[in-house]
Design a protein around this motif. Structure first.
Motif, PDB file in Angstrom:
ATOM      1  N   GLU A 218     -51.143 -31.350 -34.220  1.00 32.03           N
ATOM      2  CA  GLU A 218     -51.782 -29.781 -34.070  1.00 32.03           C
ATOM      3  C   GLU A 218     -53.383 -30.051 -34.276  1.00 32.03           C
ATOM      4  O   GLU A 218     -54.224 -29.582 -33.372  1.00 32.03           O
ATOM      5  N   LEU A 219     -53.886 -30.501 -35.053  1.00 26.96           N
ATOM      6  CA  LEU A 219     -55.300 -30.911 -35.407  1.00 26.96           C
ATOM      7  C   LEU A 219     -55.859 -31.476 -34.092  1.00 26.96           C
ATOM      8  O   LEU A 219     -56.967 -31.223 -33.669  1.00 26.96           O
ATOM      9  N   PHE A 220     -55.106 -32.513 -33.660  1.00 25.92           N
ATOM     10  CA  PHE A 220     -55.660 -33.418 -32.335  1.00 25.92           C
ATOM     11  C   PHE A 220     -55.848 -32.147 -31.278  1.00 25.92           C
ATOM     12  O   PHE A 220     -56.614 -32.419 -30.529  1.00 25.92           O
ATOM     13  N   ILE A 221     -54.755 -31.438 -31.164  1.00 15.76           N
ATOM     14  CA  ILE A 221     -54.681 -30.640 -29.998  1.00 15.76           C
ATOM     15  C   ILE A 221     -55.794 -29.613 -29.896  1.00 15.76           C
ATOM     16  O   ILE A 221     -56.520 -29.334 -28.948  1.00 15.76           O
ATOM     17  N   ILE A 222     -55.758 -29.232 -31.161  1.00 16.61           N
ATOM     18  CA  ILE A 222     -56.852 -27.988 -31.290  1.00 16.61           C
ATOM     19  C   ILE A 222     -58.218 -28.347 -31.029  1.00 16.61           C
ATOM     20  O   ILE A 222     -59.057 -27.817 -30.443  1.00 16.61           O
ATOM     21  N   ASN A 223     -58.434 -29.437 -31.661  1.00 22.97           N
ATOM     22  CA  ASN A 223     -59.845 -30.077 -31.606  1.00 22.97           C
ATOM     23  C   ASN A 223     -60.010 -30.411 -29.997  1.00 22.97           C
ATOM     24  O   ASN A 223     -61.199 -30.449 -29.869  1.00 22.97           O
ATOM     25  N   LEU A 224     -58.979 -30.832 -29.301  1.00 24.70           N
ATOM     26  CA  LEU A 224     -59.033 -31.233 -27.928  1.00 24.70           C
ATOM     27  C   LEU A 224     -59.519 -30.001 -27.172  1.00 24.70           C
ATOM     28  O   LEU A 224     -60.454 -30.116 -26.340  1.00 24.70           O
ATOM     29  N   ILE A 225     -58.854 -28.775 -27.343  1.00 25.67           N
ATOM     30  CA  ILE A 225     -59.041 -27.482 -26.588  1.00 25.67           C
ATOM     31  C   ILE A 225     -60.550 -27.048 -27.128  1.00 25.67           C
ATOM     32  O   ILE A 225     -61.289 -26.924 -26.147  1.00 25.67           O
ATOM     33  N   GLU A 226     -60.828 -27.456 -28.303  1.00 25.71           N
ATOM     34  CA  GLU A 226     -62.389 -26.945 -28.846  1.00 25.71           C
ATOM     35  C   GLU A 226     -63.366 -27.744 -28.199  1.00 25.71           C
ATOM     36  O   GLU A 226     -64.579 -27.101 -27.533  1.00 25.71           O
ATOM     37  N   ASP A 227     -63.135 -29.017 -27.981  1.00 27.24           N
ATOM     38  CA  ASP A 227     -64.118 -29.988 -27.404  1.00 27.24           C
ATOM     39  C   ASP A 227     -64.151 -29.761 -25.681  1.00 27.24           C
ATOM     40  O   ASP A 227     -65.338 -29.897 -25.095  1.00 27.24           O
ATOM     41  N   LYS A 228     -63.001 -29.663 -25.104  1.00 29.82           N
ATOM     42  CA  LYS A 228     -63.087 -29.947 -23.613  1.00 29.82           C
ATOM     43  C   LYS A 228     -63.016 -28.500 -22.870  1.00 29.82           C
ATOM     44  O   LYS A 228     -63.404 -28.809 -21.653  1.00 29.82           O
TER      45      LYS A 228
END
Length: 652
Positions: A218-228
């Motif tokens: 989840e942390l990877f996916i949420i971070n991905l959404i925030e960044d991209k």
């Protein structure tokens, strides 16, 4: 700079007089920490710049020590006032001593019963004592995991760097937090799942492991959404559909789901996170799909291969999953995901009991997961399929065979593996570690209770109660005898050489024949209190119920040494296997011709077995171990003389 928090249990002796306590951190490094005497519950110690990324380490110390020894008296009174056998009381008292002194308690059934006694009386007890006891009890179960890991690492072929990393990964799981190396977590899962530690302890571990894996994903996916995703409106759309996937909700915007799939699968987050996400979105974990092991493995493999193709990486033919994770090429650092609103939101849903969220991690017991069923279910499938695909060579490298505690020499590890497998036992009596593929998947899932156990429901409960005994704790508040019955039979992780005989003669599926460890506890409890009088340390291996309404109060019980039976309107009788005569024997008479025939042949074989010099005590087992080690010394001598036969030991 943030700090790493650890909850450490201190045994009575050190808490009273002071001393050194070994502490392993999430870096995998260990420190000997000086504990002051007369330790108070909740005392804190700080280790400057000793944690990951040079963070400070805060140790919060817990203990059952009280200078007036009042806790011991409370336990003694609770046990003596409980309506259980004297031998059961003695074993519960010994379990409490093991809890207090932080010593491995191999009598897990007595520990479960003691938990029941305390839980059943908690309204009469001081809240502080109950909380301290529950933490100490959970800590005692974790000793199984920690000793299992150390035994495996001691004889493994791993580098010191990886050994340290695995110790650190376990500390992350123990704390209920994100994992830096998911592929290492798969190795840790294999060590614990293939071991012979109690099933309820494995369940606790796997629950924590897959939760940590889900948090990491989840942390990877949420971070991905925030960044991209730049637009705030678009971010909200991505997050909204992701939450629907994560929580197994109905997807309301399929186009947005396709966009999220594309974003995740084409990113550089760890491949295993992509696989978990995709399995969650396709809902492969759902209970209706649990039964077909081959289908589950195929679908996990199909998703894995599609993820690899999306990343332009050829699939590894060696196994369905192989070793996925950070080392697969990702450049995203998990350390960058340890703070902020995303982390707080994730921990609130998936890791409410984690240390980072103010909880106790695994020391806090089993906690209710408020969301994330799909993500946790998918993480469970990935973990179990990964374990089931591991071959013998991988297991040898990890030192899994040493988990049985029978052999400790690195030179004997391959022989030990070939001889006894991984010492987890499937429902068929086969060592789980000797199975692979669908058979291994089915055995592991069966032992651990299935994916549904990991994704919510009755299994995820408050501290102080194990998965396997939850219904007893919940429904038998005023009757400890059924839980007590488990003290006098084999548990799921235990075996006995006579079980092969009983499986042969009493394997027919009826409502009369029951074999350990699957004897219904209500029938066993009734038999124990109605007609069975066991010798010290004796255990029930099989039960034949001949009662009219299935109560278990009339029938036969087979122990390790004797047959005990109760006929209607008769006094209980017993016969030692070694005393069974070939002719003129008065056998139990239940007017059951099939049972009469089976009983005669079974007793005759049990007598023959009792007459042989079987390995039934520790001294004989030690002699066997010495002989095996001598054989390996011979092998090593051969290897030193002839380098080209270096694989002789493994062949043997």
């Amino acid at each position: 700079m943030s700090e790493e928090v650890y909850h450490i249990f201190i045994p009575d002796q050190i808490a009273s007089h002071g001393g050194n306590q070994k502490v392993i951190l999430r870096s995998g490094k260990s420190y000997d920490v000086t504990i002051p005497d007369q330790l108070q519950e909740g005392s804190k110690l700080r280790l400057k710049k000793s944690g990951l990324d040079q963070n400070d380490v805060l140790l919060i110390l817990h203990t059952l020590y009280d200078e007036n020894n009042s806790y011991q008296q409370i336990i003694n009174n609770l046990i003596s006032n409980c309506d259980i056998k004297y031998d059961s009381q003695v074993r519960c008292i010994q379990s409490y001593e093991n809890i207090r002194e932080n010593q491995l308690n191999d009598d897990i059934a007595a520990l479960d019963l003691l938990d029941f006694i305390v839980d059943n009386n908690k309204k009469k007890l001081d809240d502080e004592f109950v909380q301290k006891y529950q933490l100490a009890s959970e800590n005692n179960r974790l000793i199984w995991i920690e000793e299992c890991l150390e035994k495996s690492l001691e004889v493994s072929r791993l580098s010191e760097h990886k050994k340290q990393a695995l110790r650190g990964i376990y500390q992350c799981v123990r704390a209920g937090e994100a994992i830096r190396k998911l592929d290492y977590l798969n190795d840790l899962d294999s060590i614990i799942t293939n071991s012979n530690i109690p099933v309820t302890v494995k369940q606790r571990y796997l629950n924590a492991s897959v939760t940590s894996k889900a948090i990491t994903t989840e942390l990877f996916i949420i971070n991905l959404i925030e960044d991209k995703v730049i637009s705030k409106v678009e971010k909200e759309k991505y997050l909204f559909v992701y939450i629907q996937v994560r929580d197994n909700q109905k997807i309301t915007d399929l186009q947005q789901l396709l966009k999220l799939d594309e974003l995740v699968l084409n990113s550089n987050i760890p491949e295993e996170c992509k696989v978990i996400y995709k399995l969650a979105s396709e809902r492969v974990f759902e209970q209706k799909n649990e039964g077909n092991s081959n289908d589950i493995i195929y679908r996990v493999g199909k998703v894995t291969n599609s993820v690899k193709k999306a990343a332009q990486i050829l699939p590894n033919a060696h196994a369905v999953l192989g070793h996925l994770g950070v080392e697969a090429g990702t450049k995203v650092a998990i350390a960058g995901l340890s703070g902020g609103a995303a982390t707080n939101a994730t921990l609130a849903v998936l890791g409410g009991g984690s240390v980072a969220a103010g909880g106790l991690g695994m020391l806090g017991g089993l906690v209710v997961v408020t969301g994330g069923a799909a993500l946790i279910g998918a993480a469970t499938l990935v973990s179990i399929v990964s374990v089931s695909q591991m071959d013998t060579e991988d297991k040898v490298n990890l030192g899994i065979a040493a988990v049985a505690g029978t052999l400790t020499s690195a030179a004997t590890i391959a022989t030990a593996w070939a001889a006894v497998g991984a010492f987890g036992v499937a429902g068929t009596g086969t060592a789980i570690g000797t199975l692979s593929g669908a058979a291994a998947y089915s055995a592991i899932m069966s032992a651990l209770g299935g994916v549904s156990v990991m994704t919510g429901g009755a299994a995820l409960i408050a501290a102080g109660a194990g998965f396997g005994i939850y219904n007893l704790l919940k429904n038998k508040k005023n009757n400890p005898k059924q839980l007590e019955a488990r003290l006098y039979t084999l548990l799921e992780h235990q075996t006995h050489h006579l079980m092969t005989v009983f499986n042969y003669y009493l394997s027919e599926k009826t409502n009369e024949y029951f074999l350990a460890p699957n004897i219904p506890v209500d029938k066993l409890a009734n038999a124990l209190y109605k007609y069975v009088n066991l010798e010290q340390g004796e255990r029930v291996l099989a039960l034949v119920d001949q009662s009219l309404f299935g109560s278990g109060k009339v029938g036969l019980v087979f122990t390790e040494n004797q047959l005990i039976w109760q006929e209607i309107w008769q006094e209980p009788k017993s016969l030692r296997y070694s005393n069974f005569p070939d002719v003129g024997c008065s056998l139990p008479n239940f007017s059951n011709e099939k049972l009469d025939s089976t009983l005669y042949n079974l007793l005759r074989e049990l007598k023959e077995i009792s007459q042989f010099n079987k390995i039934e005590n520790l001294d004989d087992a030690d002699k066997l171990i010495q002989q095996i080690e001598m054989l390996n010394q011979i092998c090593e001598s051969c290897i030193s003389l002839e380098p080209h036969i270096k694989n002789l030991n493994r062949i043997l």
